[in-house]
Write a protein that holds these residues in place. Structure first.
Motif, PDB file in Angstrom:
ATOM      1  N   LEU A 184     -64.261 -85.302 -31.141  1.00 35.76           N
ATOM      2  CA  LEU A 184     -64.260 -83.923 -31.604  1.00 35.76           C
ATOM      3  C   LEU A 184     -63.369 -83.105 -30.680  1.00 35.76           C
ATOM      4  N   TRP A 185     -62.593 -82.197 -31.285  1.00 32.28           N
ATOM      5  CA  TRP A 185     -61.706 -81.313 -30.538  1.00 32.28           C
ATOM      6  C   TRP A 185     -62.225 -79.881 -30.683  1.00 32.28           C
ATOM      7  N   TRP A 186     -62.603 -79.254 -29.566  1.00 30.17           N
ATOM      8  CA  TRP A 186     -63.166 -77.914 -29.639  1.00 30.17           C
ATOM      9  C   TRP A 186     -62.078 -76.851 -29.587  1.00 30.17           C
ATOM     10  N   GLY A 187     -62.443 -75.650 -30.016  1.00 31.41           N
ATOM     11  CA  GLY A 187     -61.537 -74.513 -29.973  1.00 31.41           C
ATOM     12  C   GLY A 187     -62.252 -73.299 -29.407  1.00 31.41           C
ATOM     13  N   THR A 188     -61.493 -72.338 -28.936  1.00 34.39           N
ATOM     14  CA  THR A 188     -62.061 -71.089 -28.441  1.00 34.39           C
ATOM     15  C   THR A 188     -62.301 -70.136 -29.612  1.00 34.39           C
ATOM     16  N   ARG A 189     -63.032 -69.070 -29.344  1.00 35.84           N
ATOM     17  CA  ARG A 189     -63.258 -68.082 -30.390  1.00 35.84           C
ATOM     18  C   ARG A 189     -61.939 -67.509 -30.886  1.00 35.84           C
ATOM     19  N   ASN A 190     -61.006 -67.212 -29.973  1.00 33.66           N
ATOM     20  CA  ASN A 190     -59.727 -66.645 -30.396  1.00 33.66           C
ATOM     21  C   ASN A 190     -58.908 -67.627 -31.226  1.00 33.66           C
ATOM     22  N   GLU A 191     -59.028 -68.915 -30.947  1.00 28.01           N
ATOM     23  CA  GLU A 191     -58.314 -69.900 -31.765  1.00 28.01           C
ATOM     24  C   GLU A 191     -58.865 -69.914 -33.186  1.00 28.01           C
ATOM     25  N   TRP A 192     -60.185 -69.868 -33.337  1.00 30.58           N
ATOM     26  CA  TRP A 192     -60.768 -69.825 -34.676  1.00 30.58           C
ATOM     27  C   TRP A 192     -60.411 -68.526 -35.386  1.00 30.58           C
ATOM     28  N   LEU A 193     -60.432 -67.421 -34.657  1.00 28.30           N
ATOM     29  CA  LEU A 193     -60.047 -66.150 -35.263  1.00 28.30           C
ATOM     30  C   LEU A 193     -58.574 -66.165 -35.677  1.00 28.30           C
ATOM     31  N   GLY A 194     -57.747 -66.835 -34.889  1.00 29.50           N
ATOM     32  CA  GLY A 194     -56.332 -66.947 -35.232  1.00 29.50           C
ATOM     33  C   GLY A 194     -56.118 -67.737 -36.509  1.00 29.50           C
ATOM     34  N   LEU A 195     -56.902 -68.789 -36.692  1.00 30.30           N
ATOM     35  CA  LEU A 195     -56.810 -69.574 -37.923  1.00 30.30           C
ATOM     36  C   LEU A 195     -57.213 -68.744 -39.130  1.00 30.30           C
ATOM     37  N   ILE A 196     -58.255 -67.955 -38.970  1.00 25.63           N
ATOM     38  CA  ILE A 196     -58.682 -67.062 -40.049  1.00 25.63           C
ATOM     39  C   ILE A 196     -57.537 -66.121 -40.425  1.00 25.63           C
ATOM     40  N   ASP A 197     -56.882 -65.581 -39.419  1.00 20.53           N
ATOM     41  CA  ASP A 197     -55.812 -64.610 -39.642  1.00 20.53           C
ATOM     42  C   ASP A 197     -54.606 -65.240 -40.336  1.00 20.53           C
ATOM     43  N   VAL A 198     -54.139 -66.391 -39.844  1.00 21.57           N
ATOM     44  CA  VAL A 198     -52.927 -66.988 -40.416  1.00 21.57           C
ATOM     45  C   VAL A 198     -53.170 -67.486 -41.852  1.00 21.57           C
ATOM     46  N   ALA A 199     -54.429 -67.802 -42.174  1.00 19.32           N
ATOM     47  CA  ALA A 199     -54.735 -68.250 -43.527  1.00 19.32           C
ATOM     48  C   ALA A 199     -54.921 -67.087 -44.495  1.00 19.32           C
ATOM     49  N   GLY A 200     -54.901 -65.857 -43.983  1.00 20.43           N
ATOM     50  CA  GLY A 200     -55.057 -64.700 -44.850  1.00 20.43           C
ATOM     51  C   GLY A 200     -56.497 -64.439 -45.261  1.00 20.43           C
ATOM     52  N   LEU A 201     -57.447 -64.948 -44.470  1.00 24.33           N
ATOM     53  CA  LEU A 201     -58.858 -64.700 -44.727  1.00 24.33           C
ATOM     54  C   LEU A 201     -59.331 -63.507 -43.908  1.00 24.33           C
ATOM     55  N   GLU A 202     -60.524 -63.025 -44.223  1.00 21.63           N
ATOM     56  CA  GLU A 202     -61.123 -61.912 -43.491  1.00 21.63           C
ATOM     57  C   GLU A 202     -62.448 -62.358 -42.894  1.00 21.63           C
ATOM     58  N   LEU A 203     -62.683 -61.988 -41.637  1.00 25.69           N
ATOM     59  CA  LEU A 203     -63.954 -62.315 -40.997  1.00 25.69           C
ATOM     60  C   LEU A 203     -65.055 -61.418 -41.543  1.00 25.69           C
ATOM     61  N   GLU A 204     -66.089 -62.037 -42.095  1.00 28.67           N
ATOM     62  CA  GLU A 204     -67.255 -61.293 -42.553  1.00 28.67           C
ATOM     63  C   GLU A 204     -68.325 -61.243 -41.476  1.00 28.67           C
TER      64      GLU A 204
END
Length: 231
Positions: A184-204
């Motif tokens: 398993l490869w972990w990520g930081t909160r900012n990395e997950w938030l960055g993925l949300i952003d580049v995919a054009g999704l919105e954090l609920e």
């Protein structure tokens, strides 16, 4: 070397002993007005309760033939419908846009690179209907826990040894016989938030647990709920 799920599919229930996530994903599914999709469906541990609670089929993807076979058998026994596909979440494509795509059990952490995760998030975003949700959970890296567990042998739930490769953001779970490894490869909160952003999704919402606990600096689980913009 084989993957953990394929080599130990018959012991998956022992490994996947988590149950607190099931009511969380069931709740999201009940709120979803449209198709339901589970990434890395495994043996149907979450999808079967979702299908039972909603009265609707769940589209389930997995790369493991053994896990899909188990999911099909368990769904038949439970009297629910799972539309199973041996496919890679990075190649997700749906005939009808989904109202909910979810990925439980930290399965997104089996994707080793940013590019793999970005492609998955972009495929999910394109597969969602406007206003549709994408939800998942992953662990937050705990350096103190890593120091304590690195190189140690664990007997529960399946005998295995844990190895951390901090420079690669990777943890390897090696079964006692040494013939299979799950990474398993972990990520930081900012990395997950960055993925949300580049995919054009919105954090609920970002929770620290499945009961909706606020995420704090002491949280050890990321529980994300995102949306495709309605317009």
């Amino acid at each position: 070397m084989t993957t953990w799920d394929e080599a130990f599919a018959d012991r998956y229930d022992e490994w996947a002993y988590l149950t607190a996530d099931i009511p969380f994903y069931v709740g999201l599914a009940r709120d979803a007005d449209g198709p339901l999709v589970e990434l890395a469906i495994g043996n149907g541990r979450v999808a079967i309760p979702v299908a039972r609670a909603t009265g609707r089929p769940v589209i389930g993807l997995d790369t493991s033939p053994s896990m899909l076979a188990q999911a099909g058998e368990r769904a038949a026994e439970a009297g629910v419908t799972l539309e199973l596909s041996q496919s890679d979440m990075r190649e997700l494509a749906l005939e009808t846009p989904a109202a909910l795509v979810y990925c439980p059990a930290r399965a997104l952490m089996h994707l080793p690179t940013w590019a793999d995760r970005r492609r998955t998030f972009e495929r999910v975003a394109s597969a969602l209907r406007p206003g549709g949700r994408f939800a998942w959970n992953v662990f937050a890296f705990d350096h103190q826990l890593a120091t304590h567990l690195d190189g140690s042998r664990q007997d529960h739930p399946v005998p295995h040894t844990i190895h951390y490769a901090v420079g690669d953001n990777r943890v390897d779970l090696v079964v006692a016989a040494g013939d299979a490894t799950s990474s398993l490869w972990w990520g930081t909160r900012n990395e997950w938030l960055g993925l949300i952003d580049v995919a054009g999704l919105e954090l609920e919402a970002l929770y620290g647990g499945f009961a909706g606990e606020p995420f704090t600096e002491d949280s050890r689980e990321y529980v994300f709920v995102t949306r495709r913009p309605a317009h």
